[in-house]
Scaffold this motif. Sequence first.
Motif, PDB file in Angstrom:
ATOM      1  N   PHE A 281       0.794  -1.236   0.000  1.00  0.00           N
ATOM      2  CA  PHE A 281       0.000   0.000   0.000  1.00  0.00           C
ATOM      3  C   PHE A 281       0.825   1.284   0.000  1.00  0.00           C
ATOM      4  O   PHE A 281       0.530   2.193  -0.784  1.00  0.00           O
ATOM      5  CB  PHE A 281      -1.001  -0.015   1.161  1.00  0.00           C
ATOM      6  N   PRO A 282       1.866   1.413   0.851  1.00  0.00           N
ATOM      7  CA  PRO A 282       2.665   2.644   0.754  1.00  0.00           C
ATOM      8  C   PRO A 282       3.295   2.858  -0.626  1.00  0.00           C
ATOM      9  O   PRO A 282       3.165   3.950  -1.192  1.00  0.00           O
ATOM     10  CB  PRO A 282       3.716   2.465   1.857  1.00  0.00           C
ATOM     11  N   PRO A 283       3.954   1.824  -1.229  1.00  0.00           N
ATOM     12  CA  PRO A 283       4.502   2.040  -2.573  1.00  0.00           C
ATOM     13  C   PRO A 283       3.439   2.313  -3.626  1.00  0.00           C
ATOM     14  O   PRO A 283       3.714   2.979  -4.627  1.00  0.00           O
ATOM     15  CB  PRO A 283       5.228   0.715  -2.877  1.00  0.00           C
ATOM     16  N   LEU A 284       2.228   1.793  -3.416  1.00  0.00           N
ATOM     17  CA  LEU A 284       1.145   2.026  -4.365  1.00  0.00           C
ATOM     18  C   LEU A 284       0.536   3.415  -4.197  1.00  0.00           C
ATOM     19  O   LEU A 284       0.284   4.125  -5.177  1.00  0.00           O
ATOM     20  CB  LEU A 284       0.056   0.958  -4.176  1.00  0.00           C
ATOM     21  N   LEU A 285       0.328   3.829  -2.946  1.00  0.00           N
ATOM     22  CA  LEU A 285      -0.387   5.085  -2.676  1.00  0.00           C
ATOM     23  C   LEU A 285       0.527   6.306  -2.638  1.00  0.00           C
ATOM     24  O   LEU A 285       0.074   7.415  -2.922  1.00  0.00           O
ATOM     25  CB  LEU A 285      -1.153   4.966  -1.355  1.00  0.00           C
ATOM     26  N   ASN A 286       1.800   6.125  -2.266  1.00  0.00           N
ATOM     27  CA  ASN A 286       2.701   7.274  -2.176  1.00  0.00           C
ATOM     28  C   ASN A 286       2.782   8.091  -3.472  1.00  0.00           C
ATOM     29  O   ASN A 286       2.610   9.313  -3.451  1.00  0.00           O
ATOM     30  CB  ASN A 286       4.111   6.829  -1.759  1.00  0.00           C
ATOM     31  N   PRO A 287       3.027   7.442  -4.630  1.00  0.00           N
ATOM     32  CA  PRO A 287       3.085   8.236  -5.864  1.00  0.00           C
ATOM     33  C   PRO A 287       1.741   8.839  -6.248  1.00  0.00           C
ATOM     34  O   PRO A 287       1.688   9.912  -6.857  1.00  0.00           O
ATOM     35  CB  PRO A 287       3.561   7.226  -6.918  1.00  0.00           C
TER      36      PRO A 287
END
Length: 312
Positions: A281-287
Amino acid sequence: MDNTSLNSSFVLTMQVFDIPSVGKYPAFLLGIAIYFFSVLCNLAVLVVIVVERRLHTPMYIILFSLPLNDLIRITSVVPQVVLSILTERNMTYYPLCVFQAFLTHMYGGAVLLILTAMAFDRYIAICNPLRYNTIMTTHTVIKLIALVWGFDFILIGTLFVLLLRLPTCRNNISNVFCDNPSLLKLTCAATVVNNIYGLFITAVLQVISISAVIYTYIKILLTCLVKRQADARSKAINTCVSHLLVFVLFQFVSAFTILSYRFENISSNLPKIMFMSLMLFPPLLNPLIYGLKTKEIRNTLMKVFKTRVSIK
């Protein structure tokens, strides 16, 4: 298994998700879709920062490390885990497992330290705008980025030096991918020093990041309240929203992941799902957060998209 029968390249067996046959292919396709979408989004942010000259500022140079860190993380874990759903087998060699675990823990520390560096940048930009260019020079930014990665490497490197000194006598990893706690369970030796040091670096990283974010944003809030210009206050708040969203998201998912390992009488898949959520989720949502909330990145991406459409 006898201790002498294991060597530095022996094969490890890892756990797999307990998924019914009917759900195996949908889960595989979903995992692949999330992986490629995450890679695409993070690459888009990286390329925009590199190509767009007006983004060559301290804020975006520091930000560059975040999608780079996310990209390394998901590529080191997600393809292997997704493939294991399809094959129902999850095996690796010990050196590869150690390397994956090293990247896993480097990722967690780097996220917190990168967000701390970004909080410092926003603090200088909003609370000391007239001195921003004097303080945040190219030399300062390079030293700040080197400090982030160097400090993270030293902390995590020491953790794995302590791990590698221990003999191994088992070959079953109690997770769907490799991490330090799972590797520690392979040894029959005492792990007191490893456990204490692991708690120590976790505390150090959390104290540094949380105290820095709280301090800088209290100062930013006070500065925004003092400023009478509504436009200046609104711009200052907008530049901080993305940063706070990413920081809170990472802390929230991390907390639930840790808690999922503490409860008994729950599905064996829950801790695995929570840990994968921390990786996905962080790598998906960060950008997406930075692409939508940061005006410069959003406008550049829209310009590129419109150019591609007009060419077609």
